[in-house]
Design a protein around this motif. Structure first.
Motif, mmCIF file in Angstrom:
data_model
loop_
_atom_site.group_PDB
_atom_site.id
_atom_site.type_symbol
_atom_site.label_atom_id
_atom_site.label_comp_id
_atom_site.label_asym_id
_atom_site.label_seq_id
_atom_site.Cartn_x
_atom_site.Cartn_y
_atom_site.Cartn_z
ATOM 1 N N PHE A 61 30.262 -10.064 21.903
ATOM 2 C CA PHE A 61 28.915 -9.678 22.349
ATOM 3 C C PHE A 61 29.054 -8.293 22.971
ATOM 4 O O PHE A 61 29.780 -8.116 23.954
ATOM 5 C CB PHE A 61 28.404 -10.710 23.354
ATOM 6 C CG PHE A 61 27.016 -10.463 23.921
ATOM 7 C CD1 PHE A 61 26.091 -9.626 23.282
ATOM 8 C CD2 PHE A 61 26.609 -11.104 25.084
ATOM 9 C CE1 PHE A 61 24.819 -9.424 23.799
ATOM 10 C CE2 PHE A 61 25.334 -10.906 25.618
ATOM 11 C CZ PHE A 61 24.445 -10.069 24.974
ATOM 12 N N HIS A 117 18.210 -14.938 32.886
ATOM 13 C CA HIS A 117 18.053 -13.852 33.853
ATOM 14 C C HIS A 117 16.673 -13.215 33.692
ATOM 15 O O HIS A 117 16.008 -13.404 32.672
ATOM 16 C CB HIS A 117 19.134 -12.771 33.643
ATOM 17 C CG HIS A 117 19.003 -12.041 32.328
ATOM 18 N ND1 HIS A 117 19.377 -12.585 31.120
ATOM 19 C CD2 HIS A 117 18.516 -10.814 32.030
ATOM 20 C CE1 HIS A 117 19.135 -11.736 30.147
ATOM 21 N NE2 HIS A 117 18.598 -10.648 30.663
ATOM 22 N N TRP A 133 11.951 -6.853 21.835
ATOM 23 C CA TRP A 133 13.265 -7.223 21.279
ATOM 24 C C TRP A 133 13.120 -7.240 19.754
ATOM 25 O O TRP A 133 12.374 -8.049 19.202
ATOM 26 C CB TRP A 133 13.665 -8.598 21.813
ATOM 27 C CG TRP A 133 15.087 -9.032 21.621
ATOM 28 C CD1 TRP A 133 16.111 -8.847 22.497
ATOM 29 C CD2 TRP A 133 15.638 -9.782 20.523
ATOM 30 N NE1 TRP A 133 17.277 -9.426 22.011
ATOM 31 C CE2 TRP A 133 17.006 -10.002 20.801
ATOM 32 C CE3 TRP A 133 15.111 -10.293 19.325
ATOM 33 C CZ2 TRP A 133 17.860 -10.707 19.945
ATOM 34 C CZ3 TRP A 133 15.955 -10.982 18.469
ATOM 35 C CH2 TRP A 133 17.314 -11.179 18.773
ATOM 36 N N PHE A 203 8.237 -9.106 25.966
ATOM 37 C CA PHE A 203 8.340 -9.932 27.174
ATOM 38 C C PHE A 203 8.355 -9.070 28.421
ATOM 39 O O PHE A 203 8.840 -7.934 28.418
ATOM 40 C CB PHE A 203 9.553 -10.868 27.114
ATOM 41 C CG PHE A 203 10.885 -10.200 26.945
ATOM 42 C CD1 PHE A 203 11.315 -9.762 25.702
ATOM 43 C CD2 PHE A 203 11.720 -10.003 28.036
ATOM 44 C CE1 PHE A 203 12.550 -9.141 25.549
ATOM 45 C CE2 PHE A 203 12.964 -9.395 27.891
ATOM 46 C CZ PHE A 203 13.374 -8.957 26.645
ATOM 47 N N HIS A 209 14.714 -15.244 30.777
ATOM 48 C CA HIS A 209 15.091 -15.440 29.378
ATOM 49 C C HIS A 209 16.602 -15.561 29.253
ATOM 50 O O HIS A 209 17.356 -15.205 30.160
ATOM 51 C CB HIS A 209 14.556 -14.304 28.502
ATOM 52 C CG HIS A 209 15.016 -12.941 28.895
ATOM 53 N ND1 HIS A 209 14.562 -12.276 30.012
ATOM 54 C CD2 HIS A 209 15.916 -12.094 28.317
ATOM 55 C CE1 HIS A 209 15.133 -11.102 30.109
ATOM 56 N NE2 HIS A 209 15.992 -10.957 29.094
ATOM 57 N N ALA A 211 19.766 -16.271 25.752
ATOM 58 C CA ALA A 211 19.926 -16.374 24.290
ATOM 59 C C ALA A 211 21.185 -17.188 24.011
ATOM 60 O O ALA A 211 22.192 -17.036 24.718
ATOM 61 C CB ALA A 211 20.020 -14.998 23.632
ATOM 62 N N ARG A 220 24.201 -10.706 14.482
ATOM 63 C CA ARG A 220 22.866 -10.690 15.089
ATOM 64 C C ARG A 220 22.754 -9.403 15.893
ATOM 65 O O ARG A 220 23.184 -9.317 17.025
ATOM 66 C CB ARG A 220 22.679 -11.906 16.008
ATOM 67 C CG ARG A 220 21.247 -12.114 16.467
ATOM 68 C CD ARG A 220 21.131 -12.428 17.952
ATOM 69 N NE ARG A 220 21.491 -11.316 18.816
ATOM 70 C CZ ARG A 220 21.390 -11.335 20.152
ATOM 71 N NH1 ARG A 220 20.969 -12.414 20.768
ATOM 72 N NH2 ARG A 220 21.741 -10.273 20.873
ATOM 73 N N ARG A 226 12.314 -0.675 25.979
ATOM 74 C CA ARG A 226 11.719 -1.061 27.260
ATOM 75 C C ARG A 226 10.743 0.026 27.733
ATOM 76 O O ARG A 226 11.088 1.217 27.739
ATOM 77 C CB ARG A 226 12.818 -1.285 28.286
ATOM 78 C CG ARG A 226 13.981 -2.146 27.733
ATOM 79 C CD ARG A 226 14.678 -2.894 28.814
ATOM 80 N NE ARG A 226 15.921 -3.529 28.387
ATOM 81 C CZ ARG A 226 16.024 -4.786 27.938
ATOM 82 N NH1 ARG A 226 14.936 -5.539 27.824
ATOM 83 N NH2 ARG A 226 17.196 -5.295 27.604
HETATM 84 O O1 LIG Z 1 19.871 -10.289 22.954
HETATM 85 C C1 LIG Z 1 20.203 -11.083 23.832
HETATM 86 O O2 LIG Z 1 21.182 -11.833 23.719
HETATM 87 C C2 LIG Z 1 19.384 -11.195 25.092
HETATM 88 C C3 LIG Z 1 18.277 -10.187 25.174
HETATM 89 C C4 LIG Z 1 18.000 -9.736 26.550
HETATM 90 O O3 LIG Z 1 18.476 -10.257 27.529
HETATM 91 C C5 LIG Z 1 17.080 -8.599 26.719
HETATM 92 O O4 LIG Z 1 16.730 -7.935 25.750
HETATM 93 O O5 LIG Z 1 16.701 -8.340 27.880
#
Ligand SMILES: O=C(O)CCC(=O)C(=O)O
Length: 273
Positions: A61, A117, A133, A203, A209, A211, A220, A226
């Protein structure tokens, strides 16, 4: 006019839930820019790049931030697509100022989840903000981000580092902790959608949220764009925000608007150099 892209029902749903999915917001030429932009950015990562997974676990990640000024594809999506206009409409704001871009890539078979978070406690912002997103790849529902609808109306929650849960921002005890949502998921109104490239989840900066990992053979790749509403104000923090905006407190005082070259207007559209 913002209202042409997002109707009143969507604005009302967003105010209530703090999250909404808009299908096909990117045009066919723009859809491929998400993946091209992410790949270009990660081929030459910035000093802000973060590896947010345990090397002993499967997959990876990776996050990077603030690449709009050096990756043209990301700049186009942030300022030239319809995303900024939709952001302004959903925030019920006359304008949407670009705050930052955030790349979030889970490689095939990544076990690392994104913990629950809110985003705003990591930032230097008071007031309204919204993220879009954008997936570069198809995302099945069970591997797509999850949102606790209505949580944006609740308190600010303690931000912690994703891997070791450290309180690197607000001091311990100064904000409410995030409840253990996974222990009793049925108690929460959790929203999740299967997504195609070209779709976007919008959002609130205060929506809780998370994931799941990505237990599939594909990647992915996602880009969060933002934006700040017209009421957003700068807050001087005594810690490094995530992302950090080095030197910004030399230019913006506590309570200033974000009218600054680091945060150009995305809506109404302006020429961004
Ligand atoms: O993509 C993710 O795993 C989480 C997305 C996220 O936390 C965000 O875009 O603020």
């Amino acid at each position: 006019m913002p209202g042409q892209l997002v109707d009143d029902d969507a604005i009302e749903a967003f105010a209530r839930d703090g999250v909404i999915v808009l299908r096909g917001i990117l045009n066919p030429d723009e859809v491929s820019l998400v993946g091209v932009g992410i790949d270009k950015a990660l081929a030459a990562p910035s000093k802000r790049v973060k590896h947010v997974s345990d090397p002993d676990e499967s997959g990876a990640f990776v996050e990077d931030f603030l690449r709009w000024s050096d990756v043209d594809e990301i700049k186009h999506l942030a300022f030239g697509s319809r995303v900024g206009e939709a952001a302004a409409a959903l925030m019920d704001s006359m304008s949407a100022r670009f705050y930052h871009d955030h790349l979030l890539v889970k490689e095939a078979n990544t076990s690392q989840v994104t913990p629950w978070h809110q985003d705003q406690p990591y930032y230097n912002v008071e007031g309204t903000g919204i993220s879009a997103w954008l997936p570069a790849d198809p995302v099945p529902k069970d591997a797509s981000p999850e949102f606790w609808a209505g949580s944006h109306l609740g308190p600010w929650r303690m931000p912690r580092s994703f891997l070791d849960k450290e309180a690197n921002w607000f001091p311990e005890g100064s904000l409410a902790e995030i409840p253990n949502i996974e222990a009793d998921r049925s108690a929460y109104d959790i929203r999740q959608w299967a997504l195609q490239p070209g779709d976007a989840i919008f959002f609130s900066f205060l929506a809780l949220h998370s994931a799941p990992g990505f237990p599939y053979e594909e990647r992915r790749r996602a880009l969060s764009l933002r934006y700040l509403g017209s009421d957003a104000r700068h807050v001087v923090r005594s810690w490094a925000t995530s992302p950090s905006f080095e030197g910004i407190a030399d230019d913006l005082a506590d309570g200033d608007s974000f009218d600054h070259p680091s945060f150009p207007l995305a809506w109404p559209r302006t020429e961004v150099s």
